[in-house]
Scaffold this motif. Structure first.
Motif, PDB file in Angstrom:
ATOM      1  N   MET A 179       0.869   3.966  -3.135  1.00  0.00           N
ATOM      2  CA  MET A 179       0.599   5.254  -2.712  1.00  0.00           C
ATOM      3  C   MET A 179       1.097   6.285  -3.553  1.00  0.00           C
TER       4      MET A 179
ATOM      5  N   SER B 204      -1.537  10.690 -11.290  1.00  0.00           N
ATOM      6  CA  SER B 204      -2.745  11.083 -10.900  1.00  0.00           C
ATOM      7  C   SER B 204      -3.402  11.575 -12.300  1.00  0.00           C
TER       8      SER B 204
ATOM      9  N   LYS C   8       0.219   6.059  -7.211  1.00  0.00           N
ATOM     10  CA  LYS C   8      -1.059   6.830  -7.698  1.00  0.00           C
ATOM     11  C   LYS C   8      -0.922   8.050  -7.692  1.00  0.00           C
ATOM     12  N   GLU C   9      -0.248   8.670  -6.823  1.00  0.00           N
ATOM     13  CA  GLU C   9       0.021  10.185  -6.879  1.00  0.00           C
ATOM     14  C   GLU C   9       0.986  10.741  -8.139  1.00  0.00           C
TER      15      GLU C   9
ATOM     16  N   GLU D 287       0.859  -1.072  -0.046  1.00  0.00           N
ATOM     17  CA  GLU D 287      -0.123  -0.201   0.094  1.00  0.00           C
ATOM     18  C   GLU D 287       0.857   1.341   0.052  1.00  0.00           C
ATOM     19  N   GLU D 288       2.024   1.142   0.698  1.00  0.00           N
ATOM     20  CA  GLU D 288       2.872   2.465   0.711  1.00  0.00           C
ATOM     21  C   GLU D 288       3.355   2.829  -0.563  1.00  0.00           C
TER      22      GLU D 288
END
Length: 223
Positions: free
Chosen positions: A85, A92, A88-89, A81-82
């Motif tokens: 994260m 975006s 994804k940013e 997840e880290e």
């Protein structure tokens, strides 16, 4: 090394380059070993010098077998997840909102990650020590305790019992001192004064202090 020699980036024959590499690795290891104050390589085998903090038992068993991890912690899911994260940013759809900035992981930032040593705590500590002002020191210690409840360290997540055990259940000084050993301490890591003080406080031990220019044995009267 062979690849670098063939490319011409190392202007030496392969045999000499390999010899130099092994020599540098040996010297580097020797330097690290001497700094840690243990004299033989065998002392490191199974010594458990390191401990994992915040890593799950699942990861420890798979990749760091035998390493102590007393409080467990993150596993595959959290690591995934880290990593995702940040991905994804970076990708975006609304690129205008993407701002790559340091979160203060290494250097302090006002709106970044919390640092135990921050401008406020350091200023109070320096003020207290320079002026020998105990009231200012109490402000410093209160601030540190308050900030640590976030928590900033593992101890900040612990609740301490305030009921000490009866003194008659504590081992006497004589019994504790029998387990004090100073022989493994390197003169390179602590001073001659510290060595002598430890030797005087440790009954039945002889501490040999070695230095490039001198070799000294603590006198019998100090054992």
């Amino acid at each position: 090394i062979d690849h670098l020699v063939k490319k011409g980036e190392i202007k030496l024959p392969y045999s000499e380059a390999r010899k130099n590499y092994i020599k540098s690795i040996d010297k580097g290891l020797l330097k690290v070993l001497s700094k840690m104050g243990i004299s033989t390589l065998r002392s490191y085998h199974g010594s458990q010098l390191f401990e994992a903090v915040g890593v799950s038992d699942e990861l420890i068993d798979e990749y760091f077998k035998g390493t102590s991890s007393r409080i467990s912690g993150v596993g595959y899911k959290e690591l995934y997840e880290e990593a995702v994260m940040f991905h994804k940013e970076a990708y975006s759809k609304d690129q205008k909102k993407v701002i790559f900035d340091t979160n203060g992981e290494y250097n302090y930032r006002n709106y970044g990650e919390h640092h135990a040593w921050n401008p406020q705590s350091i200023a109070l500590l320096q003020w207290a020590t320079k002026t020998d002002n105990y009231e200012v020191f109490k402000k410093f210690s209160s601030l540190v305790d308050e900030q640590n409840r976030k928590p900033a360290f593992v101890r900040g997540a612990l609740k301490w019992k305030r009921n000490p055990i009866p003194i008659d259940e504590v081992e006497p000084v004589e019994a504790l001192l029998k387990r004090f050993v100073t022989g493994a301490m390197s003169y390179g890591s602590i001073s001659i004064e510290a060595h002598e003080a430890l030797a005087e406080a440790t009954p039945g031990k002889v501490v040999r202090i070695r230095h490039v220019s001198e070799r000294k044995e603590i006198p019998k009267s100090s054992r």
